[in-house]
Enzyme design. Structure first.
Site, mmCIF file in Angstrom:
data_model
loop_
_atom_site.group_PDB
_atom_site.id
_atom_site.type_symbol
_atom_site.label_atom_id
_atom_site.label_comp_id
_atom_site.label_asym_id
_atom_site.label_seq_id
_atom_site.Cartn_x
_atom_site.Cartn_y
_atom_site.Cartn_z
ATOM 1 N N LYS A 28 43.607 50.514 43.749
ATOM 2 C CA LYS A 28 43.826 49.213 43.099
ATOM 3 C C LYS A 28 45.208 48.637 43.368
ATOM 4 O O LYS A 28 45.435 47.439 43.151
ATOM 5 C CB LYS A 28 43.562 49.329 41.598
ATOM 6 N N LYS A 76 50.262 53.647 39.099
ATOM 7 C CA LYS A 76 48.794 53.671 39.087
ATOM 8 C C LYS A 76 48.252 55.083 39.149
ATOM 9 O O LYS A 76 48.637 55.871 40.011
ATOM 10 C CB LYS A 76 48.235 52.875 40.271
ATOM 11 N N SER A 94 41.492 55.499 42.042
ATOM 12 C CA SER A 94 41.929 54.174 41.582
ATOM 13 C C SER A 94 43.330 53.787 42.028
ATOM 14 O O SER A 94 43.766 52.659 41.757
ATOM 15 C CB SER A 94 41.843 54.084 40.054
ATOM 16 N N SER A 150 42.721 50.274 34.324
ATOM 17 C CA SER A 150 41.999 50.613 35.549
ATOM 18 C C SER A 150 40.553 50.130 35.494
ATOM 19 O O SER A 150 39.639 50.801 35.996
ATOM 20 C CB SER A 150 42.044 52.126 35.809
#
Length: 439
Positions: free
Chosen positions: A71, A257, A68, A132
């Site tokens: 992202k 993140k 993730s 997320s």
């Protein structure tokens, strides 16, 4: 991000372009920082984003799963679409059949989405940046580009524009393709996974923070309620457990993140600012993705301790400071024979603490067409005229910069105006040289 159990909720002057000659090369060595810590992860990387200085590179050039952390690229493109006016925060985002079905998979990080409800870009962006949320990311990708594969094409084009070549990008979320219910990028299969090196992910984070620092306003939120006051509300605890009030809290951490899949393991791109210096940290595959999710934050904490304790940003030049390491440029047809150069702006270096700044190598590269065929600047010359760049390198630094430079650069300009000499002065000089050559 795949959801797992949470336990609560990182001079010789260069006269021809392309030739580099040192103008100052002193012999003392850089003050040694404390030994770089060994990070228990497959890769680790530290970057100071304002200068691009690399502080740590542990296996940082190996391509690994990014999960993730993908992202961050999606976030960049969403902010870019906002900046261009293509979308607005309060604009409703349609929910496709695919996004709705994906949102019901409780084994993945998700907020529930319905097709008879209204969701704004702001709401879905918050769900993506904090929780997320995967289906929320897909819905925004579809709204921005028309489809997720077209959004992935935009992602690929963007990272390549940043100089990232060795990468794999197949979806907007970082999920394993096997989780996408058959909605796969053309030419990919269920075994296709998003992947990059730690260096590349640090560069992505740097680009995001430089262009859209407001991302930290959301990534720093520890908890938020999605669709508060409705039957679909869900409490979103940030997967970045280093934020205030969460289990791995560290002061001054405000992003950025996490990512977790079986393929990528437990990963984390962190950022924090202390004493006026911000760093970006990347940890990849700190555990296998299914156990000890706190490990990536423990390793990030070690990296941040070391970086903030052993590195500092030090100003080398202020705007209009004379660069004494660079020999004055010869002037042709001017009232004076040479011209001193100065820095066009303030310039700082990231160096180990207590580094002797006399120990630096300064290299001047002339701007194209700034010098004539005789390797001189021709009068008249305006004060502040752009003449080239100076690259400053501290001896012993072998990690360099994220853009591939070996040192920090500052633009070099003329320190004063040089008027063109009149015809009588020029004639006198010619006679003087002629007579000198004769005798």
């Amino acid at each position: 991000m795949r959801k797992t159990m949470k336990f609560g909720l990182v001079t010789v002057i260069t006269l021809m372009i392309g030739t580099f000659l040192p103008v100052s090369n002193l012999t003392s060595t850089v003050s040694a920082a404390a030994a770089t810590p060994e990070i228990e992860a497959e890769a680790a990387f530290i970057l100071e984003p304002s200068t691009g200085k690399i502080l740590m590179n542990q296996n940082g050039d190996k391509k690994l799963g990014i999960a993730s952390m993908t992202k961050m690229i999606s976030e960049y493109l969403i902010f870019e679409a906002l900046e261009k006016g293509d979308i607005k925060w309060d604009q409703a985002v349609p929910i496709s059949d695919y996004a709705q079905q994906l949102s019901q998979d409780n084994s993945l990080s998700n907020v529930p989405l319905r097709q008879d409800e209204t969701y704004t870009f702001k709401e879905l962006y918050q769900a993506m940046a904090i929780y997320s949320a995967n289906a929320a990311t897909v819905a925004m990708a579809e709204a921005v580009a028309g489809s997720e594969p077209e959004f992935v094409d935009m992602m690929r084009e963007k990272v390549e524009s940043w100089g990232i070549k060795d990468y794999d990008l197949y979806n907007s979320t970082g999920l394993s393709n096997s989780d996408l219910m058959g909605h796969m990028y053309p030419g990919s299969n269920e075994n296709s996974e998003n992947a990059m090196s730690a260096r590349s992910i640090a560069l992505v984070a740097q680009k995001l923070l430089k262009s859209y620092p407001e991302v930290l306003e959301t990534t720093s939120i520890p908890k938020m309620t999605f669709k508060e006051g409705t039957s679909d509300f869900i409490e979103m605890d940030n997967w970045n457990w280093m934020l205030k009030g969460l289990v791995s809290e560290r002061e001054n951490v405000d992003g950025l993140k996490t990512g977790t899949t079986d393929f990528a393991g437990a990963t984390f791109t962190g950022t924090a600012e202390e004493n006026g210096m911000r760093i970006i940290t990347v940890v990849m595959n700190a555990t296998d993705g299914q156990k000890d999710l706190q490990k990536r934050f423990v390793e990030t904490d070690k990296m941040m301790d070391w970086a903030f304790s052993n590195w500092e940003k030090v100003q080398v030049y202020k705007k209009n400071d004379r660069l004494d390491e660079i020999k004055p440029l010869e002037v042709e047809k001017g009232k004076t024979d040479n011209l001193k150069v100065v820095a066009a702006s303030d310039m700082s270096l990231l160096v180990p603490v207590n580094t002797d700044l006399k120990d630096k190598e300064v290299t001047f590269t002339a701007k194209k067409k700034a010098l004539n065929e005789s390797k001189k600047v021709e009068a008249p010359i305006k004060k502040g005229a752009k003449l080239g760049t100076a690259e400053i390198l501290v001896k012993g630094d072998d990690l360099g910069y994220i853009n591939g430079d070996s040192g920090e650069k500052v633009e070099v300009i003329a320190s004063e105006e040089v008027e063109k000499a009149n015809v009588f002065v020029l004639a006198g000089r010619w006679i003087k040289v002629f007579v000198s050559d004769l005798f």
